[in-house]
Design a protein around this motif. Structure first.
Motif, short mmCIF file in Angstrom:
data_model
loop_
_atom_site.label_atom_id
_atom_site.label_comp_id
_atom_site.label_asym_id
_atom_site.label_seq_id
_atom_site.Cartn_x
_atom_site.Cartn_y
_atom_site.Cartn_z
N ALA A 60 3.18 0.33 -7.92
CA ALA A 60 4.06 1.25 -7.19
C ALA A 60 4.72 2.24 -8.15
O ALA A 60 4.79 3.43 -7.85
N LEU A 70 9.88 9.26 0.73
CA LEU A 70 9.27 7.94 0.84
C LEU A 70 9.52 7.42 2.24
O LEU A 70 10.66 7.13 2.60
N LEU A 97 4.43 6.28 -7.83
CA LEU A 97 5.63 7.07 -7.61
C LEU A 97 5.88 8.06 -8.75
O LEU A 97 6.20 9.23 -8.51
N LEU A 119 7.15 -4.67 -1.45
CA LEU A 119 7.40 -4.03 -2.73
C LEU A 119 8.19 -5.05 -3.55
O LEU A 119 9.39 -5.20 -3.38
N HIS A 121 0.85 -1.19 0.00
CA HIS A 121 0.00 0.00 0.00
C HIS A 121 0.89 1.24 0.00
O HIS A 121 1.99 1.24 0.54
N ILE A 122 0.40 2.25 -0.68
CA ILE A 122 1.08 3.54 -0.72
C ILE A 122 0.02 4.60 -0.47
O ILE A 122 -1.02 4.61 -1.12
N ARG A 123 0.30 5.47 0.49
CA ARG A 123 -0.63 6.57 0.76
C ARG A 123 0.18 7.85 0.92
O ARG A 123 1.34 7.83 1.32
N VAL A 180 5.05 3.96 2.24
CA VAL A 180 5.02 2.69 1.49
C VAL A 180 5.01 1.57 2.51
O VAL A 180 5.87 1.51 3.39
N LEU A 187 5.13 10.13 0.71
CA LEU A 187 4.39 8.89 0.54
C LEU A 187 4.84 7.89 1.59
O LEU A 187 6.03 7.79 1.89
#
Length: 116
Positions: free
Chosen positions: A24, A41, A28, A16, A2-4, A12, A10
């Motif tokens: 991703a 990040l 990005l 990954l 998940h990335i928020r 992460v 961000l």
């Protein structure tokens, strides 16, 4: 995985890897393209990455440079920090926060950044 976050920072989390790399990369690249200044990040929630995931990070780093931005990794988990040192990518990437433990444990050359 998940990335928020937004175009400046961000978070992460998860894994990954080859299965999450395309998603991703899209997130990005969008964040790099839509902002200015540093793109941070935060990797504190990242469980693991494989070679493909590391390639996504390096691709975002290169893209940020082409856009006049800088990719900054924050709170890199110890096992991933060791991989960055072993591959000497710690000399290329800006690392903030969690890198302090690496510098004190004898892993020299880690760039430690402080927020103004």
């Amino acid at each position: 995985m998940h990335i928020r976050g937004d175009h400046a920072e961000l978070v992460v989390g998860g894994r990954l890897d080859v299965r999450s790399a395309a998603d991703a990369r899209t997130v990005l690249h969008s964040a790099v393209d839509s902002g200015d200044g540093d793109l941070v990040l935060d990797l504190a929630e990242l469980d693991s990455w494989d070679a493909t995931g590391l390639g996504v990070i390096m691709g975002a780093h290169r893209r940020a440079g082409r856009c006049g931005r800088r990719l900054v990794l924050r709170e890199v988990p110890p096992q991933m920090r060791r991989l960055l040192v072993a591959t000497r990518l710690h000399r290329i990437l800006a690392i903030e926060g969690g890198a302090a433990g690496a510098a004190s444990s004898g892993e020299s050359g880690v760039q430690i950044l402080t927020k103004p």
